[in-house]
Every structure is written in structure tokens, then in C-alpha cells.
Enzyme design. Sequence first.
Site, PDB file in Angstrom:
ATOM      1  N   ARG A 274      -8.690  -0.454   4.793  1.00 32.10           N
ATOM      2  CA  ARG A 274      -7.762   0.633   4.204  1.00 32.10           C
ATOM      3  C   ARG A 274      -6.503  -0.053   3.821  1.00 32.10           C
ATOM      4  O   ARG A 274      -5.650   0.487   2.884  1.00 32.10           O
ATOM      5  CB  ARG A 274      -7.512   1.605   5.354  1.00 32.10           C
ATOM      6  CG  ARG A 274      -8.644   2.464   5.583  1.00 32.10           C
ATOM      7  CD  ARG A 274      -8.166   3.595   6.606  1.00 32.10           C
ATOM      8  NE  ARG A 274      -7.022   4.071   6.133  1.00 32.10           N
ATOM      9  CZ  ARG A 274      -5.917   4.684   6.674  1.00 32.10           C
ATOM     10  NH1 ARG A 274      -6.202   4.800   8.187  1.00 32.10           N
ATOM     11  NH2 ARG A 274      -4.747   5.172   6.127  1.00 32.10           N
TER      12      ARG A 274
ATOM     13  N   CYS B 282      -4.665  13.394  13.425  1.00 27.85           N
ATOM     14  CA  CYS B 282      -4.680  12.270  13.069  1.00 27.85           C
ATOM     15  C   CYS B 282      -4.767  11.352  14.431  1.00 27.85           C
ATOM     16  O   CYS B 282      -3.740  11.811  15.370  1.00 27.85           O
ATOM     17  CB  CYS B 282      -3.414  11.563  12.096  1.00 27.85           C
ATOM     18  SG  CYS B 282      -3.209  10.108  12.014  1.00 27.85           S
TER      19      CYS B 282
ATOM     20  N   ARG C  11       1.127  14.724  13.622  1.00 26.46           N
ATOM     21  CA  ARG C  11       1.812  14.551  12.348  1.00 26.46           C
ATOM     22  C   ARG C  11       1.718  15.779  11.246  1.00 26.46           C
ATOM     23  O   ARG C  11       0.878  15.874  10.399  1.00 26.46           O
ATOM     24  CB  ARG C  11       0.775  13.411  11.515  1.00 26.46           C
ATOM     25  CG  ARG C  11       1.114  12.046  12.354  1.00 26.46           C
ATOM     26  CD  ARG C  11       0.063  11.086  11.500  1.00 26.46           C
ATOM     27  NE  ARG C  11       0.925  10.223  10.353  1.00 26.46           N
ATOM     28  CZ  ARG C  11       0.230   9.336   9.954  1.00 26.46           C
ATOM     29  NH1 ARG C  11      -0.740   8.865  10.121  1.00 26.46           N
ATOM     30  NH2 ARG C  11       1.172   8.755   8.994  1.00 26.46           N
TER      31      ARG C  11
ATOM     32  N   ASP D 107       5.019   0.617  11.794  1.00 24.25           N
ATOM     33  CA  ASP D 107       3.727  -0.041  11.544  1.00 24.25           C
ATOM     34  C   ASP D 107       3.662  -1.568  11.868  1.00 24.25           C
ATOM     35  O   ASP D 107       2.461  -2.110  11.572  1.00 24.25           O
ATOM     36  CB  ASP D 107       3.804   0.110  10.073  1.00 24.25           C
ATOM     37  CG  ASP D 107       3.374   1.324   9.552  1.00 24.25           C
ATOM     38  OD1 ASP D 107       3.126   2.322  10.219  1.00 24.25           O
ATOM     39  OD2 ASP D 107       3.640   1.622   8.202  1.00 24.25           O
TER      40      ASP D 107
ATOM     41  N   LYS E 102       0.833  -1.297  -0.079  1.00 26.62           N
ATOM     42  CA  LYS E 102       0.093   0.003   0.105  1.00 26.62           C
ATOM     43  C   LYS E 102       0.895   1.324  -0.003  1.00 26.62           C
ATOM     44  O   LYS E 102       0.609   2.163  -0.766  1.00 26.62           O
ATOM     45  CB  LYS E 102      -0.681   0.006   1.148  1.00 26.62           C
ATOM     46  CG  LYS E 102      -1.577   1.308   1.562  1.00 26.62           C
ATOM     47  CD  LYS E 102      -2.545   1.320   2.925  1.00 26.62           C
ATOM     48  CE  LYS E 102      -1.775   1.839   4.145  1.00 26.62           C
ATOM     49  NZ  LYS E 102      -1.464   3.160   4.234  1.00 26.62           N
ATOM     50  N   ASN E 103       1.948   1.174   0.691  1.00 31.85           N
ATOM     51  CA  ASN E 103       2.668   2.483   1.277  1.00 31.85           C
ATOM     52  C   ASN E 103       3.538   2.717  -0.186  1.00 31.85           C
ATOM     53  O   ASN E 103       4.057   3.855  -0.052  1.00 31.85           O
ATOM     54  CB  ASN E 103       3.491   2.427   2.565  1.00 31.85           C
ATOM     55  CG  ASN E 103       2.514   2.704   3.706  1.00 31.85           C
ATOM     56  OD1 ASN E 103       1.389   3.006   3.373  1.00 31.85           O
ATOM     57  ND2 ASN E 103       3.125   2.520   4.786  1.00 31.85           N
TER      58      ASN E 103
HETATM   59  C1  UD1 Z   1       4.582   7.073   6.361  1.00 29.67           C
HETATM   60  C2  UD1 Z   1       3.551   5.670   6.125  1.00 29.67           C
HETATM   61  C3  UD1 Z   1       3.199   5.061   7.557  1.00 29.67           C
HETATM   62  C4  UD1 Z   1       4.407   4.929   8.525  1.00 29.67           C
HETATM   63  C5  UD1 Z   1       5.150   6.180   8.585  1.00 29.67           C
HETATM   64  C6  UD1 Z   1       6.590   6.054   9.382  1.00 29.67           C
HETATM   65  C7  UD1 Z   1       2.587   5.913   3.785  1.00 29.67           C
HETATM   66  C8  UD1 Z   1       1.271   6.042   3.368  1.00 29.67           C
HETATM   67  N1  UD1 Z   1       2.292   5.957   5.421  1.00 29.67           N
HETATM   68  O1  UD1 Z   1       3.749   7.892   6.938  1.00 29.67           O
HETATM   69  O2  UD1 Z   1       2.634   3.815   7.563  1.00 29.67           O
HETATM   70  O3  UD1 Z   1       3.911   4.717   9.985  1.00 29.67           O
HETATM   71  O4  UD1 Z   1       5.493   6.689   7.211  1.00 29.67           O
HETATM   72  O5  UD1 Z   1       7.219   4.854   8.770  1.00 29.67           O
HETATM   73  O6  UD1 Z   1       3.687   5.454   3.489  1.00 29.67           O
HETATM   74  N2  UD1 Z   1       7.052  14.594  10.689  1.00 29.67           N
HETATM   75  C9  UD1 Z   1       7.046  16.020  11.076  1.00 29.67           C
HETATM   76  N3  UD1 Z   1       7.006  16.640  10.081  1.00 29.67           N
HETATM   77  C10 UD1 Z   1       6.709  16.543   8.835  1.00 29.67           C
HETATM   78  C11 UD1 Z   1       6.578  15.211   8.481  1.00 29.67           C
HETATM   79  C12 UD1 Z   1       6.618  14.404   9.513  1.00 29.67           C
HETATM   80  O7  UD1 Z   1       7.523  16.378  12.096  1.00 29.67           O
HETATM   81  O8  UD1 Z   1       6.636  17.318   7.976  1.00 29.67           O
HETATM   82  C13 UD1 Z   1       7.107  13.729  11.785  1.00 29.67           C
HETATM   83  C14 UD1 Z   1       5.742  12.688  12.049  1.00 29.67           C
HETATM   84  O9  UD1 Z   1       5.174  13.466  13.004  1.00 29.67           O
HETATM   85  C15 UD1 Z   1       6.446  11.475  12.715  1.00 29.67           C
HETATM   86  C16 UD1 Z   1       7.604  11.281  11.852  1.00 29.67           C
HETATM   87  O10 UD1 Z   1       7.985  12.519  11.358  1.00 29.67           O
HETATM   88  O11 UD1 Z   1       6.664  11.649  14.136  1.00 29.67           O
HETATM   89  C17 UD1 Z   1       7.735  10.377  10.902  1.00 29.67           C
HETATM   90  O12 UD1 Z   1       6.489  10.592   9.882  1.00 29.67           O
HETATM   91  P1  UD1 Z   1       6.425  10.434   8.575  1.00 29.67           P
HETATM   92  O13 UD1 Z   1       7.670   9.269   8.056  1.00 29.67           O
HETATM   93  O14 UD1 Z   1       6.504  11.380   7.710  1.00 29.67           O
HETATM   94  O15 UD1 Z   1       5.339   9.472   8.386  1.00 29.67           O
HETATM   95  P2  UD1 Z   1       4.075   9.505   7.152  1.00 29.67           P
HETATM   96  O16 UD1 Z   1       4.874   9.797   5.647  1.00 29.67           O
HETATM   97  O17 UD1 Z   1       3.047  10.218   7.477  1.00 29.67           O
END
Ligand code: UD1
Length: 430
Positions: A408, A126, A131, A316, A22-23
Site C-alpha cells: 500500500r 480502522c 479515526r 508514521d 504517498k500521502n
Molecule cells: C494522515 C496520514 C497518516 C498519518 C496521520 C497523522 C494520509 C493518507 N494519512 O491520516 O499516514 O498517520 O495523518 O499524521 O495522509 N481525528 C479526529 N476527528 C477527525 C479527524 C481526525 O478526532 O475528524 C483524530 C484522529 O483520530 C487522530 C488525529 O485526529 O487521533 C490525527 O488524525 P489525522 O491527522 O486526521 O490522520 P489522517 O488524516 O487520517
Amino acid sequence: MDRIKIVGGGRLTGTIPISGAKNAALPLMIASMLTADRLTLKNVPNLADVNLLARILRNHGVDLAVDGKRSGGPSHLGETFHLTARDIVDTTAPYEMVSRMRASFWVLGPLIARMGIAKVSLPGGCAIGTRPVDLHLQGLKALGAEIDIDRGYVLAKAPKGLHGARIVFPKVSVGATHNVLLAAALAKGETLIENAAREPEVGDVADCLVKMGARIDGIGTSTLRIQGRDRLEGAVHTVLPDRIEAGTFAMAVAATGGDVMLAGARATDLTTALDAIRRTGVEITEADEGIRVARNGAALEPISIETQPFPGFPTDLQAQLMALMTRARGTSVIRETIFENRFMHVQELRRLGADIQLHGDTATIKGVRTLQGAPVMATDLRASVSLVIAALTAEGETTINRVYHLDRGFERLEEKLARCGADIERQSAG
Ligand code: UD1
């Protein structure tokens, strides 16, 4: 609303085909916006999130045709999507869509890169934490996007187009890496992303962008060097197998006992999680056709882990490991370092009789001899599948409510488990 009913106690034996990830499928579908040519994606899993993103992309003007599955074809191969974004007809991604699936925020980079303008809703809060998207915006600004936030929307423009830049992320983010990587593929000149996410799904997207004509060095490392192109071409790409689905079923087999081949799973994408499962005393064998997981009667040893970006233990799979450790002979400690509020499954696991204490980002799990079936509630995607694992080992019947969370991200979950002997069925609420 559908519910899933599970009667626990049986072992799992047989073969489980692992679906496309999915990701990876989500950002790969979004990559189609970067070219007017056709992008063909094979092995796309049939999931609620994929279908929702398809609707969002259609809204932007992406034409999507899906090839049906051929009868008699390999059962683990998903659908084939042909995506063509000849014209982007709408550069707005509205709140109603983005709030339902966070990954749809990743259309921002491609929209700015291709159209020079975008209006994309902030994803909002969320269940698993705040996030934020600051890193996405930091990266896109470095590429030359002018960004304002107005009434819950990101308003971005790049009248002169995007240009290459050096971006050093202060924190590893999968989503920010995708967003910037996608945009940089159509930016003028060279972009350097340092402290990029190394998740295999990022590598899969980078591989696809290379097929589309971008030049990318450092795929699979934390430093990505991207030479952008004025125009990208169509390509054919196969979505990599879902390591989280594979890890989840591995933990289900570890919990129930039995012997299962996870067909198509790639051990190299799951090294840390497989090592963790091995440490519990479960036998894991890597074979050409996939990963074999077996446990025959031996007690589960407790282990301690903390979640980390790839190649560390994936957040995850944290909830699933916790479900497994509820049955270990001793005390395990799990620390969640990625998302601050990813422990909603704890309360539900306790309803089944688990002994779990929470202190900040750390859960201490004392293994119990038995769990008992009970009605429980799914709260998010990975949390809900941890309840499935616990229910499979519990005495008696568990009903899991709000299973749309499972739909999902897990393709044909009940069917895959039932084929291996699980007593599991979906009850449609009509
Ligand atoms: C993706 C995955 C999710 C997985 C996560 C971490 C998909 C669709 N989702 O989510 O399943 O759990 O990676 O492996 O691929 N953060 C910030 N600022 C930002 C962006 C992120 O502070 O602009 C923080 C987040 O709050 C979190 C950490 O960085 O604490 C990691 O988040 P991120 O890797 O971005 O997760 P997603 O891409 O949302």
C-alpha cells in the site's frame, strides 16, 4: 498471498532512491476533481493505494492517462499522471471503495465544492484506532455544506455553493485540513483555517492549488488563508519526496549498520526524526543529493520520544523507531499520542525476541543483544515495515505474511533493500 523472506545480519550499503510521497500523491490526485482542465502530477509512486484511488476517481469521471517511465531516466522519478475531470459523472463514493482506503473520504470536499452535492461513505473503523471524521464535517459545515448522516453515508449538499469561513480546528488533523483546504479553493471568498496541519504534504497540496489559481497565504504554518476562485485551472506539479519512506530506510540503516545515501530525500521535512536517529549515535549528513546515514559498529544509544503532529516526531515512524530501539543498549520509552491503538507491531516484534512492555499509550523497550528470525504477520502499513527492520537485524530467517499492507505504501521495497545488500525476497503465493 505474498510473503517476504528476510535473512538478517547483513549491513546495508549503497544508494536508495526515495519515491514520491504517498500521502501527498493521494490528495493531489483528488485535487484534480476541482477543475475541468488537466492536472499533471509528476513523480507519482506506483503503490496499491495510488492505484485504488485512481479507480475511485475514474468512477467519479476523472480521466487518467499515465506516462510510462523513460528508460535511462532518473530512477527515483515515478510515473507522470495526467488527470482530467471534465465532467464529474458520479457524486457517490461507495462503501466498497472508501472502506478500503480512508484517504478516499477526502473526495467529499471537492465534490461538494464543484457539484454542490455528494454522497460519501463513512470510512468506518480502522486497525489503528477509531479515526472519526467529525473535524472534516465541522469544517465543511462552516463553509456552508448541509450535512446529514444516513445509513453509513455522509449526504452533503450546498445548493448555493460554498462560501469562505473561519474554521478553528480543536485538534490537528491532516485529513480534515486537506478536505477543507481543497473545498475552500473553490468556495466564494476567504477561508481562514486555524490550527491547520503543518505536514509537508499539506504544503505540497497548497502549492499545487496555488498553481491552479487559488490564493493561499501561510503555507507551512498552522494558519492558512485561502481566497477561493469560481474556477480553477490545470497545472503541472511534482509530488514531493516521501519523508516517511526516507525515515524508514534511515532507521533500517541505523539498525543494521552500514552507509547509505537516501537519494532525493529532504532533510527539512524530517528534522525531528533525524535528530532522534542522531541521538542513537548514528551519523546523518545532509547533502545536495539527499541524506546520508552511516553507522559503523558503534552501539545504539536508547532514546525516548513521543509522537506529535508535524514538526514533531511522526506517528508514521513510531513503529520503525521501536524496531530500532529493540537493539539499543538500554531502555527507551515511546509514547504514541496521535492514534490510540497503534501498537499492533509490539506483539510481532516480541515474537522476534524483543523486550517491550505496554502501558496505555506508552511502550517501554529494553534493548536486547540479539533478535531471532520467526514467522510474523503484518498488521498495518507502518507496523509491517517495522518488522522488516527488525528482521534485517535478526539472526536467521524471518517470513512476513500479509505483505499487501507493505505494498500500500512502499514502492519496490525489496528491490531497494536488496540493492544495498539485504538478503530479502518476495515469495508469491501463486
Ligand atoms: C494522515 C496520514 C497518516 C498519518 C496521520 C497523522 C494520509 C493518507 N494519512 O491520516 O499516514 O498517520 O495523518 O499524521 O495522509 N481525528 C479526529 N476527528 C477527525 C479527524 C481526525 O478526532 O475528524 C483524530 C484522529 O483520530 C487522530 C488525529 O485526529 O487521533 C490525527 O488524525 P489525522 O491527522 O486526521 O490522520 P489522517 O488524516 O487520517
